[in-house]
Scaffold this motif. Structure first.
Motif, PDB file in Angstrom:
ATOM      1  N   ALA A   1       0.829  -1.207   0.000  1.00  0.00           N
ATOM      2  CA  ALA A   1       0.000   0.000   0.000  1.00  0.00           C
ATOM      3  C   ALA A   1       0.863   1.257   0.000  1.00  0.00           C
ATOM      4  O   ALA A   1       0.565   2.225  -0.720  1.00  0.00           O
ATOM      5  CB  ALA A   1      -0.934  -0.004   1.208  1.00  0.00           C
TER       6      ALA A   1
ATOM      7  N   ILE B   1      -6.880   2.490  -4.674  1.00  0.00           N
ATOM      8  CA  ILE B   1      -6.276   1.174  -4.890  1.00  0.00           C
ATOM      9  C   ILE B   1      -5.683   0.641  -3.584  1.00  0.00           C
ATOM     10  O   ILE B   1      -5.870  -0.531  -3.234  1.00  0.00           O
ATOM     11  CB  ILE B   1      -5.203   1.230  -5.998  1.00  0.00           C
TER      12      ILE B   1
ATOM     13  N   LEU C   1      -6.845  -2.767  -1.739  1.00  0.00           N
ATOM     14  CA  LEU C   1      -5.837  -3.819  -1.848  1.00  0.00           C
ATOM     15  C   LEU C   1      -5.995  -4.939  -0.811  1.00  0.00           C
ATOM     16  O   LEU C   1      -5.980  -6.118  -1.184  1.00  0.00           O
ATOM     17  CB  LEU C   1      -4.434  -3.203  -1.775  1.00  0.00           C
TER      18      LEU C   1
ATOM     19  N   TYR D   1      -6.786  -8.703  -1.915  1.00  0.00           N
ATOM     20  CA  TYR D   1      -5.732  -9.676  -1.611  1.00  0.00           C
ATOM     21  C   TYR D   1      -6.292 -10.885  -0.870  1.00  0.00           C
ATOM     22  O   TYR D   1      -6.119 -12.031  -1.299  1.00  0.00           O
ATOM     23  CB  TYR D   1      -4.633  -8.993  -0.793  1.00  0.00           C
TER      24      TYR D   1
END
Length: 150
Positions: free
Chosen positions: A30, A59, A63, A67
């Motif tokens: 990140a 984003i 994430l 993930y």
């Protein structure tokens, strides 16, 4: 005690260790997304545009959900699970579907204190299921070790 053919269930230390590994990787990823991409742009163009900062922030926020959901759906293992030899499965041993994996990720990331507190269920459940495992019908098991051919 596990039945023959069944893998033993993962304990609280393995689960927290895997989570720590995943959290470290996600923090690194990140920060690279949020600072790295705009920094490269700024180096090339002089400054980074507002839309790029907003996009990289979005984003980075998505994430962790993507993930965990993708890892649990596709293989049942995050990087932390892989390194510690655990896998997330449904109670019957099947892989998680995309919906179940996504909901498990969203709930876990939306309520982290409750998720962590729910790990205390591992200490009292015969299958070492945390409260969120009961909610989503999942278990965390150790992966059988592969033996190298002689």
């Amino acid at each position: 005690m596990t039945a023959p053919g069944r893998q033993p269930y993962a304990g609280i230390v393995s689960r927290l260790g895997g989570l720590a590994i995943d959290a470290s990787l996600l923090a690194l990823a990140a920060s690279l997304v949020v600072t790295g991409v705009p920094s490269v742009w700024a180096t090339l163009e002089g400054h980074s545009p507002g839309w790029l900062d907003a996009t990289t922030g979005l984003i980075a926020a998505l994430l962790p959900v993507l993930y965990f959901a993708a890892c649990w759906w596709l293989t049942g293992q995050t990087v932390g699970c892989l390194l510690l030899g655990t896998v997330v499965r449904r109670i019957d041993g099947r892989h998680l579907g995309p919906g179940r994996a996504l909901l498990r990720a969203v709930v876990g990331l939306a309520f982290p204190p409750v998720w962590l507190l729910g790990l205390l269920g591992v200490l009292t459940d015969d299958h070492r299921r945390a409260w969120h495992d009961r909610l989503f019908g999942t278990v965390v098991q150790y992966v059988p070790r592969r033996r190298l051919p002689r």
